[in-house]
Design a protein around this motif. Structure first.
Motif, PDB file in Angstrom:
ATOM      1  N   CYS A   1      53.439  30.981  24.537  1.00 45.68           N
ATOM      2  CA  CYS A   1      53.097  32.136  25.354  1.00 45.68           C
ATOM      3  C   CYS A   1      53.295  31.826  26.833  1.00 45.68           C
ATOM      4  O   CYS A   1      53.450  30.680  27.223  1.00 45.68           O
ATOM      5  CB  CYS A   1      51.650  32.562  25.081  1.00 45.68           C
ATOM      6  SG  CYS A   1      50.402  31.468  25.775  1.00 45.68           S
TER       7      CYS A   1
ATOM      8  N   CYS B   1      47.709  33.596  24.819  1.00 42.42           N
ATOM      9  CA  CYS B   1      46.925  33.635  23.581  1.00 42.42           C
ATOM     10  C   CYS B   1      45.458  33.930  23.905  1.00 42.42           C
ATOM     11  O   CYS B   1      44.891  33.315  24.814  1.00 42.42           O
ATOM     12  CB  CYS B   1      46.992  32.293  22.865  1.00 42.42           C
ATOM     13  SG  CYS B   1      48.647  31.827  22.381  1.00 42.42           S
TER      14      CYS B   1
ATOM     15  N   CYS C   1      49.395  26.223  23.283  1.00 45.71           N
ATOM     16  CA  CYS C   1      47.938  26.408  23.303  1.00 45.71           C
ATOM     17  C   CYS C   1      47.268  25.550  22.217  1.00 45.71           C
ATOM     18  O   CYS C   1      46.145  25.085  22.398  1.00 45.71           O
ATOM     19  CB  CYS C   1      47.577  27.882  23.140  1.00 45.71           C
ATOM     20  SG  CYS C   1      47.922  28.869  24.620  1.00 45.71           S
TER      21      CYS C   1
ATOM     22  N   CYS D   1      49.638  29.752  20.041  1.00 51.91           N
ATOM     23  CA  CYS D   1      51.044  29.363  20.129  1.00 51.91           C
ATOM     24  C   CYS D   1      51.133  27.831  20.174  1.00 51.91           C
ATOM     25  O   CYS D   1      50.118  27.155  20.357  1.00 51.91           O
ATOM     26  CB  CYS D   1      51.671  29.987  21.380  1.00 51.91           C
ATOM     27  SG  CYS D   1      51.173  29.169  22.903  1.00 51.91           S
TER      28      CYS D   1
HETATM   29 ZN   LIG Z   1      49.498  30.356  23.916  1.00 50.23          ZN
END
Ligand SMILES: [Zn+2]
Length: 352
Positions: A125, A143, A153, A150
Motif C-alpha cells: 500500500c 492498510c 505492513c 499488505c
Molecule cells: Zn499496507
C-alpha cells in the motif's frame, strides 16, 4: 538639437512560460518507481505473540559506510564555539543526531528508508504519502484492517499493529567530526504534475546517488555537522516470524543481492547528492532453539552465520523472494537503475 539623448532602457523581455525547460542543468535528481497495475495483495498477518518454529527469527548485524556526506538533523542549531574548538569561527551550525560525541543514524530514519524501499519493490500500500486521499489509486490506500495487511505492513507494521522487525540506532564506530554545508532547498512540491497520472499518484519518488554532493559555491545555506566520507556505523536489526521470502526481500533492500547492487539514501540533502550509504551484512544470528530462546535472552554463540556460509544463505533467501514473487521484478529493475552504486552521476548544481 544634438542627438545624444540617452538610449531608453530596453523593454524587459516577457517572462518565459515556466514549462519545465529541458536543459542540461534542469534534469531531475530523482525518478518515480511506477505503481504496478496489480494491486496490493493483503492477507492475515502472522503476528508476534509467539515465536513460530517454521518461521525465521534472529538478528542481522549491519555495517553502514558513508559514501557521500550524510546528515540526520537533530533539530538543534548551536553556535560553532559551543560545539568544539575546531568550529569556533562558525557562527551557527545545525547539529546532527548524536550520543556521547558519536554521531547516530536513528533507527527510525533507517526504518523509514528501508520500509519505503520494501514498499516500492513489493505489491504494498501507499503509506505515509503526502498526496491527497483522493489521489491514491484504487487498492493502494493505507492498510487499516488489522486482519488484512499488505506485504510491507506485515513486516514493518501498520496503524495499531506491531511489525516483525525492529531497528536499533546505528552508532558511528569512531568520533570523527566533520562540518559540511546544506544549501537552502526547495520545499517538496507534492502537487507537481509529474507525480500524477490521470489525477492519481503515479509512483514512489527515489533520489539518484551522485559522485559527490554539490559544493557550497555561491549558494545560501548553513553549515551542518555531518557524517563524512567513509565513516562507518554499526547497528543490529531484530526480526521474528519472517518467511524466507520476506527476509530475502529485506536483504535485497539492504543491497545484499549480488545481481542488484545498490546503496541506500539516508537523511537530509538527498537532491544535492548527500546521504549515500552502503550496507554490509556481517553476520546473521538465528534462533533455532526456540525453547532456549524463551529461557535465555542471549542467543547461543554457535548459532550465527558469517563469511561464505552467510553468502550462501543470503542467496538462498533472495532466491526464495523471487520464487514466491514477493519481490516485483519490474520495480526492482527501476530501483537498481536509480540506486546502483558506484555511480557516474553529478549532483545538479542549480537545483535549489
Ligand atoms: Zn499496507
Amino acid at each position: 538639437m544634438t542627438n545624444n539623448r540617452p538610449i531608453p532602457p530596453r523593454k524587459p523581455t516577457p517572462p518565459q512560460p515556466i514549462n519545465e525547460p529541458v536543459t542540461q542543468n534542469s534534469f531531475k535528481p530523482y525518478k518515480l518507481i511506477p505503481l504496478s497495475n496489480k494491486t496490493p495483495q493483503r492477507k492475515h498477518p502472522v503476528g508476534q505473540d509467539r515465536y513460530k518454529s517454521q518461521l525465521l527469527s534472529g538478528k542481522l548485524c549491519l555495517k553502514l559506510t558513508v559514501k557521500t556526506s550524510t546528515f540526520v538533523a537533530s533539530g538543534v542549531v548551536v553556535m560553532g564555539s559551543d560545539l568544539s574548538s575546531r568550529t569556533k569561527n562558525i557562527p551557527l551550525v545545525k547539529v546532527a543526531v548524536g550520543k556521547d560525541e558519536k554521531l547516530i543514524i536513528p533507527g527510525s530514519s533507517l526504518k523509514g528508508v528501508i520500509r519505503s524501499t520494501y514498499e516500492a519493490i513489493t505489491l504494498s500500500c501507499l503509506c505515509k504519502t503526502k498526496a491527497n486521499r483522493e489521489a491514491i489509486p484504487n487498492g493502494y490506500k493505507e492498510c487499516n484492517d488489522k486482519q488484512k495487511l499488505c506485504p510491507a505492513c506485515q513486516v514493518f507494521g501498520a496503524m495499531g499493529w506491531q511489525g516483525l522487525i525492529s531497528f536499533n540506532d546505528a552508532i558511528a564506530d569512531e568520533i570523527k567530526p566533520s562540518i559540511g554545508f546544506m544549501p537552502s532547498l526547495h520545499n517538496p512540491r507534492p502537487k507537481r504534475d509529474g507525480y500524477y497520472l490521470n489525477g492519481k499518484v503515479a509512483g514512489r519518488k527515489f533520489y539518484y546517488h551522485a559522485i559527490k554532493p554539490v559544493d557550497k559555491g555561491q549558494q545560501q545555506g548553513i553549515p551542518v555537522q555531518q557524517a563524512g566520507n567513509e565513516l562507518t556505523f554499526s547497528t543490529q536489526l531484530q526480526f521474528m516470524n519472517l518467511t524466507k521470502a520476506e527476509l530475502g526481500t529485506l536483504l535485497i533492500v539492504l543491497g545484499q543481492d549480488k545481481n542488484n547492487n545498490f546503496a541506500l539514501k539516508v537523511g537530509g540533502g538527498k537532491p544535492i547528492g548527500m546521504g549515500t550509504m552502503i550496507v554490509e551484512l556481517t553476520k546473521i544470528e538465528r534462533c533455532n532453539d526456540l525453547k532456549n530462546r524463551y529461557l535465555d535472552y542471549c542467543y547461543s554463540e554457535n548459532d550465527f552465520l558469517a563469511g561464505d556460509k552467510l553468502k550462501q544463505y543470503i542467496q538462498e533467501l533472495i532466491q526464495a523472494s523471487h520464487n514466491e514473487k514477493l519481490v516485483q521484478i519490474d520495480a526492482l529493475k527501476e530501483l537498481k537503475e536509480i540506486w546502483k552504486y558506484p555511480t557516474t552521476r553529478e549532483a545538479p548544481q542549480d537545483m535549489y
